[in-house]
Design a protein around this motif. Structure first.
Motif, PDB file in Angstrom:
ATOM      1  N   VAL A 135      -8.902  50.550  16.176  1.00 60.95           N
ATOM      2  CA  VAL A 135      -9.106  51.968  16.441  1.00 60.95           C
ATOM      3  C   VAL A 135      -8.262  52.824  15.514  1.00 60.95           C
ATOM      4  O   VAL A 135      -8.716  53.835  14.958  1.00 60.95           O
ATOM      5  CB  VAL A 135      -8.809  52.282  17.915  1.00 60.95           C
ATOM      6  CG1 VAL A 135      -8.868  53.780  18.163  1.00 60.95           C
ATOM      7  CG2 VAL A 135      -9.797  51.554  18.813  1.00 60.95           C
ATOM      8  N   CYS A 177      -9.780  52.937  12.241  1.00 58.38           N
ATOM      9  CA  CYS A 177     -10.940  53.830  12.215  1.00 58.38           C
ATOM     10  C   CYS A 177     -10.516  55.282  12.150  1.00 58.38           C
ATOM     11  O   CYS A 177     -11.117  56.092  11.442  1.00 58.38           O
ATOM     12  CB  CYS A 177     -11.793  53.573  13.456  1.00 58.38           C
ATOM     13  SG  CYS A 177     -13.303  54.549  13.517  1.00 58.38           S
ATOM     14  N   LEU A 178      -9.459  55.628  12.886  1.00 55.88           N
ATOM     15  CA  LEU A 178      -9.014  57.017  12.909  1.00 55.88           C
ATOM     16  C   LEU A 178      -8.358  57.431  11.603  1.00 55.88           C
ATOM     17  O   LEU A 178      -8.326  58.624  11.267  1.00 55.88           O
ATOM     18  CB  LEU A 178      -8.033  57.222  14.059  1.00 55.88           C
ATOM     19  CG  LEU A 178      -8.625  57.080  15.473  1.00 55.88           C
ATOM     20  CD1 LEU A 178      -7.537  57.234  16.522  1.00 55.88           C
ATOM     21  CD2 LEU A 178      -9.726  58.099  15.702  1.00 55.88           C
ATOM     22  N   CYS A 237     -17.592  52.532  11.983  1.00 58.61           N
ATOM     23  CA  CYS A 237     -16.937  53.503  12.852  1.00 58.61           C
ATOM     24  C   CYS A 237     -17.839  54.732  12.982  1.00 58.61           C
ATOM     25  O   CYS A 237     -18.310  55.294  11.994  1.00 58.61           O
ATOM     26  CB  CYS A 237     -15.605  53.929  12.244  1.00 58.61           C
ATOM     27  SG  CYS A 237     -14.198  53.474  13.249  1.00 58.61           S
ATOM     28  N   TRP A 238     -18.091  55.165  14.244  1.00 53.48           N
ATOM     29  CA  TRP A 238     -18.844  56.390  14.525  1.00 53.48           C
ATOM     30  C   TRP A 238     -17.960  57.318  15.355  1.00 53.48           C
ATOM     31  O   TRP A 238     -17.309  56.876  16.318  1.00 53.48           O
ATOM     32  CB  TRP A 238     -20.109  56.110  15.320  1.00 53.48           C
ATOM     33  CG  TRP A 238     -21.126  55.252  14.644  1.00 53.48           C
ATOM     34  CD1 TRP A 238     -22.098  55.652  13.791  1.00 53.48           C
ATOM     35  CD2 TRP A 238     -21.279  53.838  14.779  1.00 53.48           C
ATOM     36  NE1 TRP A 238     -22.866  54.597  13.383  1.00 53.48           N
ATOM     37  CE2 TRP A 238     -22.383  53.453  13.981  1.00 53.48           C
ATOM     38  CE3 TRP A 238     -20.589  52.842  15.490  1.00 53.48           C
ATOM     39  CZ2 TRP A 238     -22.809  52.146  13.867  1.00 53.48           C
ATOM     40  CZ3 TRP A 238     -21.015  51.534  15.384  1.00 53.48           C
ATOM     41  CH2 TRP A 238     -22.114  51.194  14.582  1.00 53.48           C
ATOM     42  N   ARG A 239     -17.918  58.541  14.976  1.00 51.28           N
ATOM     43  CA  ARG A 239     -17.190  59.532  15.771  1.00 51.28           C
ATOM     44  C   ARG A 239     -18.198  60.505  16.346  1.00 51.28           C
ATOM     45  O   ARG A 239     -18.924  61.187  15.617  1.00 51.28           O
ATOM     46  CB  ARG A 239     -16.162  60.272  14.920  1.00 51.28           C
ATOM     47  CG  ARG A 239     -15.464  61.362  15.718  1.00 51.28           C
ATOM     48  CD  ARG A 239     -14.278  61.920  15.000  1.00 51.28           C
ATOM     49  NE  ARG A 239     -13.688  63.013  15.753  1.00 51.28           N
ATOM     50  CZ  ARG A 239     -12.481  63.508  15.510  1.00 51.28           C
ATOM     51  NH1 ARG A 239     -11.749  62.996  14.547  1.00 51.28           N
ATOM     52  NH2 ARG A 239     -12.009  64.504  16.230  1.00 51.28           N
ATOM     53  N   GLN A 255     -19.825  58.910  10.392  1.00 51.86           N
ATOM     54  CA  GLN A 255     -19.794  57.451  10.436  1.00 51.86           C
ATOM     55  C   GLN A 255     -19.235  56.914   9.123  1.00 51.86           C
ATOM     56  O   GLN A 255     -19.262  57.594   8.098  1.00 51.86           O
ATOM     57  CB  GLN A 255     -21.194  56.883  10.651  1.00 51.86           C
ATOM     58  CG  GLN A 255     -22.127  57.120   9.468  1.00 51.86           C
ATOM     59  CD  GLN A 255     -23.469  56.429   9.609  1.00 51.86           C
ATOM     60  OE1 GLN A 255     -23.756  55.862  10.650  1.00 51.86           O
ATOM     61  NE2 GLN A 255     -24.282  56.488   8.571  1.00 51.86           N
ATOM     62  N   LEU A 281     -14.589  61.221   8.870  1.00 56.25           N
ATOM     63  CA  LEU A 281     -14.618  60.998  10.307  1.00 56.25           C
ATOM     64  C   LEU A 281     -14.035  62.162  11.089  1.00 56.25           C
ATOM     65  O   LEU A 281     -14.111  62.183  12.297  1.00 56.25           O
ATOM     66  CB  LEU A 281     -13.860  59.702  10.649  1.00 56.25           C
ATOM     67  CG  LEU A 281     -14.579  58.408  10.256  1.00 56.25           C
ATOM     68  CD1 LEU A 281     -13.706  57.217  10.587  1.00 56.25           C
ATOM     69  CD2 LEU A 281     -15.906  58.299  10.975  1.00 56.25           C
ATOM     70  N   THR A 322     -15.058  63.980  22.872  1.00 51.31           N
ATOM     71  CA  THR A 322     -14.919  63.220  21.635  1.00 51.31           C
ATOM     72  C   THR A 322     -14.752  61.747  21.967  1.00 51.31           C
ATOM     73  O   THR A 322     -13.890  61.385  22.785  1.00 51.31           O
ATOM     74  CB  THR A 322     -13.712  63.700  20.815  1.00 51.31           C
ATOM     75  OG1 THR A 322     -13.843  65.090  20.562  1.00 51.31           O
ATOM     76  CG2 THR A 322     -13.627  62.953  19.493  1.00 51.31           C
ATOM     77  N   THR A 331     -14.835  57.790  19.997  1.00 50.39           N
ATOM     78  CA  THR A 331     -14.917  56.978  18.785  1.00 50.39           C
ATOM     79  C   THR A 331     -15.498  55.619  19.134  1.00 50.39           C
ATOM     80  O   THR A 331     -15.021  54.950  20.050  1.00 50.39           O
ATOM     81  CB  THR A 331     -13.533  56.801  18.147  1.00 50.39           C
ATOM     82  OG1 THR A 331     -13.017  58.090  17.808  1.00 50.39           O
ATOM     83  CG2 THR A 331     -13.629  55.949  16.902  1.00 50.39           C
ATOM     84  N   GLN A 382     -19.034  63.808  18.651  1.00 51.96           N
ATOM     85  CA  GLN A 382     -18.417  65.076  19.038  1.00 51.96           C
ATOM     86  C   GLN A 382     -19.428  65.927  19.794  1.00 51.96           C
ATOM     87  O   GLN A 382     -20.505  66.248  19.264  1.00 51.96           O
ATOM     88  CB  GLN A 382     -17.916  65.837  17.808  1.00 51.96           C
ATOM     89  CG  GLN A 382     -17.242  67.160  18.119  1.00 51.96           C
ATOM     90  CD  GLN A 382     -15.882  66.983  18.772  1.00 51.96           C
ATOM     91  OE1 GLN A 382     -15.049  66.216  18.273  1.00 51.96           O
ATOM     92  NE2 GLN A 382     -15.652  67.661  19.878  1.00 51.96           N
TER      93      GLN A 382
END
Length: 617
Positions: A15, A18-19, A65-67, A32, A26, A127, A129, A69
């Motif tokens: 994680v 990814c962040l 990774c998909w964020r 993504q 992102l 939000t 992730t 929102q």
């Protein structure tokens, strides 16, 4: 750890990795990144994401990774369509992990031996992730996840089929991005779809929702049909299907074929056939209902276009296109659409994105029809179709779908009313004389008067009803008394002896016309003597007598009356006959040995002859 708990150290590391991909985009809503991402469509209100090669085997050593929102003030809902990752201890080889960066809440990791407990995950964050990671593995389809905001609690996955429901009417929210998800559909918008079809994909094919937006879908499960025909619509081709128990029928308003007043085109083709005859492919041939060849642009013409005039502004929700005809293989494969309200200023249609002119998919042959839906609809009088690509020649037949433009009255702005200035009285108001023992409140005087009027009206109504009942009772009583004096229907009356002095009595013979006699009005065959004035016809010159009906009296009985009484309480009945001559006896009476001869019984000469009358058979 599972939903709501802390994640394993390895999962947290993923994680964090990814962040840290902020420079790659992102940080923005709906982003993504990674080499393991498959079909993905992310919008602020809904979307769909999948692993690479889904539904095939996902690759080794990949990550995505998909964020997600959501708009402020809303939270996210996630629908797990499919999670098929190779099982391992603590999902160490392949896993799906969801985390809320703001609160630090993690959901997962998930894999084949540790799937989500519910197909719908409700979060309390705007939000989320989503992290997908894979190492060396041998099998697994990967994952398919959809999401929407908390405003749509009836969110479903793109893989839901019509057979998943048993109720007749279904209303669900389909996310954006279901069009390109693997799944078959059978049928078309006019017939309906086989219930084994993927629900949200069929909704895109029917033009109920746009794949770029998603939306609410209302569908009915009706009785299935024998055969479902294939069709190409909104970029999807359905299959030809066989009989099914149920079929899916989508509810779509404003879907009527609009009448085109005038066709116009940039140019048209004048063809010279093999017989040397000129065939004009004029703009009027572009109507979809026409038989034979279509409209075709002049060869070599640049920027050809076809214009349709609807006569007035309409709400246009779709378009249907077709190729040239069966004898030719001309058709348009893609086109743009523009609209105008005055025929001079044109506006290109850009669909839901609003960024670029939308390119509509056209026909793949010259015979089939292809439908495309305008979401949002076009409100205009003039529609122009500009072909972008074609096969052999620009040739086209067109029909527009929509409805009349609803007139919406713009509400007037609210203007608060300013009370008028009330002048204060300079003199003292007149004093009211109070009634002793009664105190009236001026504010309640109106309501009191209303109550009094209602009570008075009720009393008047009751009085009228009582009076009406009394009159009906009295009328019925009078009718009974009147019927008592009317005798029943009789046969021809017998003759009654009348003395010469009784000639002045009422006669049963019809008077002469000079005396003012008119024929009685006989309404029906139920009219009886006594109800109307009826007279017998005068006797012929020679005396004729009817044989009376009489009952023999028992021996020893004396007749004491000349008149026969009727029923109890009713008037007596007496009939008169012509008088007998002196010394003449009634017919059937002998001078000797007769019970009517003068003797012990004695014939009463002062009394007319009376008989017993029988009722009619």
């Amino acid at each position: 750890m599972r939903a709501g708990g802390g994640a394993a150290p390895g999962a947290l590391a993923l994680v964090c990795r990814c962040l840290l991909l902020g420079p790659l985009g992102l940080r923005s809503a709906g982003a993504q990144d990674g080499n393991g991402c498959g079909h993905t469509l992310l919008t602020p209100h809904s979307g769909t994401l999948s692993s690479k090669n889904y539904p095939g085997t996902y690759p080794n050593h990949t990550m995505c990774c998909w964020r997600l929102q959501a708009p402020p003030g809303t939270s996210l809902l996630l629908a797990f369509g499919d999670v098929d990752l190779e099982p391992s201890e603590h999902c160490a080889h392949s896993s799906l992990l969801l985390a809320d960066p703001q609160t630090g809440t993690a959901y997962g990791p998930y894999c084949r031996n540790s799937i989500p407990s519910s197909p719908l995950l409700v979060t309390n964050s705007s939000t989320v992730t989503v992290l997908f990671n894979s190492t060396s593995h041998r099998s697994g389809r990967g994952l398919l996840v959809s999401y929407a905001t908390s405003q749509h609690p009836d969110l479903v996955s793109c893989l839901v089929r019509g057979t998943h429901y048993t109720q007749e009417h279904v209303s669900v929210y389909c996310p954006a991005g279901c069009k390109d998800i693997h799944g078959d559909i059978w049928g078309n918008p006019s017939q309906g779809y086989r219930d084994t079809s993927v629900l949200c994909k069929a909704a895109v094919h029917a033009g109920v929702i746009a794949d770029e937006l998603g939306g609410q879908v209302t569908v009915s499960r009706e009785k299935g049909i024998t055969l479902y025909e294939s069709a190409f619509a909104n970029g999807l081709r359905s299959k030809r299907g066989s009989l099914s128990e149920k079929r899916l029928v989508f509810h779509k308003a404003c879907d009527d074929v609009l009448e085109v007043v005038t066709f116009n085109a940039s140019s048209w083709w004048h063809e010279m056939d093999v017989l040397g005859q000129d065939r004009a492919w004029v703009a009027e041939r572009a109507a979809l209902s026409t038989t034979g060849h279509s409209w075709a642009a002049e060869p070599g013409a640049e920027a050809a276009w076809l214009e349709l005039d609807l006569g007035t502004r309409r709400n246009v929700t779709g378009i249907i296109t077709k190729g040239s005809s069966e004898q030719h293989d001309y058709y348009v494969t893609s086109y743009h659409v523009s609209s105008s309200r005055d025929g001079k200023n044109w506006r290109p249609y850009r669909g839901t994105s609003g960024q670029e002119d939308k390119v509509f998919e056209g026909n793949a042959d010259s015979q089939g029809e292809v439908s495309n839906t305008f979401i949002p609809p076009i409100i205009a009088r003039y529609i122009r179709v500009t072909p972008q690509s074609w096969h052999q020649r620009v040739a086209l037949k067109v029909a527009l779908v929509g409805c009349q433009l609803a007139r919406v009255r713009v509400p007037r702005p609210y203007v608060p009313s300013v009370p008028k200035k009330v002048l204060e009285p300079t003199s003292h108001p007149a004093s009211h004389t109070s009634i002793p023992g009664i105190a009236l409140d001026p504010e309640k005087a109106g309501s009191t008067l209303l109550v009094m009027l209602l009570i008075g009206g009720f009393v008047l109504l009751c009085s009228c009803l009582l009076l009406l009942a009394f009159l009906c009772h009295r009328k019925r009583k009078s009718a009974v008394e009147l019927n008592c004096g009317i005798t029943k229907e009789y046969t021809e009356p017998d003759l009654v002896q009348v003395s010469p002095s009784s000639q002045t009595a009422p006669s049963t013979f019809k008077p002469l016309l000079e005396e003012g006699y008119t024929l009685p009005l006989v309404l029906n065959h139920y009219d009886i003597p006594g109800k109307h004035h009826e007279y017998a016809e005068p006797l012929p010159p020679e005396p004729e007598y009817a044989m009376p009906f009489s009952e023999p009296e028992p021996a020893g009985m004396h007749r004491s009356a000349c008149i026969i009484a009727g029923s109890a309480g009713c008037s007596l009945v007496q009939y008169q006959t012509p008088a007998l001559q002196p010394g003449e006896l009634p017919a059937g009476v002998e001078r000797t040995g007769s019970p009517y001869s003068e003797g012990s019984h004695g014939w009463p000469r002062h009394c007319p002859l009376a008989h017993v009358y029988h009722e009619a058979l």
